[in-house]
Design a protein around this motif. Structure first.
Motif, mmCIF file in Angstrom:
data_model
loop_
_atom_site.group_PDB
_atom_site.id
_atom_site.type_symbol
_atom_site.label_atom_id
_atom_site.label_comp_id
_atom_site.label_asym_id
_atom_site.label_seq_id
_atom_site.Cartn_x
_atom_site.Cartn_y
_atom_site.Cartn_z
ATOM 1 N N VAL A 119 5.967 3.026 -34.568
ATOM 2 C CA VAL A 119 5.532 2.570 -33.237
ATOM 3 C C VAL A 119 5.514 1.045 -33.162
ATOM 4 N N SER A 122 9.065 -0.352 -33.284
ATOM 5 C CA SER A 122 9.760 -0.140 -32.009
ATOM 6 C C SER A 122 9.298 -1.155 -30.964
ATOM 7 N N ARG A 238 14.552 5.169 -26.851
ATOM 8 C CA ARG A 238 14.078 6.350 -27.576
ATOM 9 C C ARG A 238 15.220 7.232 -28.076
#
Length: 325
Positions: A119, A122, A238
């Motif tokens: 997370v 990203s 994504r």
């Protein structure tokens, strides 16, 4: 059928690797300083040669090296890891009693570090030219460079001593008599500090790897095609970038999972977590060589199991990968 053959081949190789590890560890322990019989005799207050001879004969330490090696290897084949001199019980029973605590700690830390690392990585990749992205990478560098034992001690001082939010040591509250869901909550509360401390270092690695891998994937032709089609940036991030960037992260995670057992030694010692990492530290201090050998064996077996699981997950994540002939 392909995965079954892969597992069989990996298990056959694992047997050979474990055998070589057993031989190497045995001779490594033999070269270590200190005599278990002398230590036991000293603690008993008897230092005469006759008592030492009886101790060595009792534990088989008077036999030639090749005889001790044969007994040890043949014992492992029968799942007999010997007797702990200091604990006074079979090595296998000691390890199996401590193994669940280590698996709980390392498993929680692994999932936490991997999830938060992906997370954070990203977010850093999506904000590569923004201050927030630089802040994320600065924090990752800080957690990576800070010694694990110092983080553990500071966490105890802050959250246990000053704030009193979390327990400082142990796996559960001694004497509380919790059962059922209350016991689960008590263990979870004790797990927060050691699992988070252990996860921070590995989370920093996954953050840096995820960011670098996603930046590399964002320059590929299929990403440019997706942008030309007018897909939303979040969808591209994504489905096209992150999904393909996960492959090197899976490989790294498989390697790091085995290393977490080694990192758990410091964490379990600081937080008095009753796992095999703390048991290894105690065995090393006490010159309990049979127990050390047993822990080395189980640690190596865990690393091999993690590598096999990584191979399977890698092939599931990328169907293009075929088993080498």
């Amino acid at each position: 059928m392909l995965y079954a053959r892969l597992i069989v081949m990996r298990l056959l190789k694992a047997v050979v690797v474990l055998f070589l590890i057993v031989i190497f560890n045995f001779f490594l322990i033999q070269m270590a300083p200190g005599d278990p019989a002398a230590i036991l005799a000293g603690e008993a207050g008897a230092t005469d040669e006759e008592f030492l001879r009886q101790l060595r004969e009792r534990f088989g330490l008077d036999q030639p090296i090749y005889v001790q090696l044969w007994r040890y290897v043949s014992g492992i084949a029968m799942l007999d890891f010997g007797w702990s001199y200091r604990q006074g019980m079979p090595v296998l029973d000691l390890i199996l009693a401590r193994l669940p605590a280590t698996l709980l700690l390392t498993g929680t830390a692994f999932v936490l570090s991997l999830a938060l690392g992906i997370v954070a990585g990203s977010m850093a990749a999506a904000r590569v030219k923004k201050p927030s992205g630089s802040i994320i990478m600065a924090l990752a560098l800080l957690f990576y460079a800070t010694p694990l034992f110092w983080v553990a001690l500071m966490a105890v001082v802050l959250f246990s001593v000053f704030l009193g939010w979390l327990p400082a040591y142990g796996m559960y509250t001694v004497g509380a008599g919790h059962t059922g869901f209350a016991l689960v909550l008590d263990v979870a509360k004790h797990l927060i500090l050691p699992a988070t401390t252990l996860a921070l270092f590995f989370m920093a690695i996954y953050t840096r790897m995820t960011r670098a891998s996603m930046l590399e994937a964002s320059q590929q032709d299929y990403v440019k095609t997706a942008r030309a089609k007018g897909l939303a940036p979040g969808v591209i991030q994504r489905r096209h970038i992150l999904r393909n960037a996960l492959l090197p992260i899976i490989t790294l995670a498989g390697l790091q999972a085995g290393q977490m057992v080694g990192g758990a030694i410091l964490t379990e010692t600081v937080f008095a977590w009753p796992g095999i990492g703390r048991l290894m530290f105690e065995a090393l201090q006490q010159r309990d060589y049979n127990l050390l050998l047993g822990i080395f064996f189980f640690s190596a077996a865990l690393v091999i199991v993690f590598n096999i699981i990584t191979d399977l997950v890698y092939r599931l994540a990328d169907p293009r990968i075929k088993e080498a002939s």
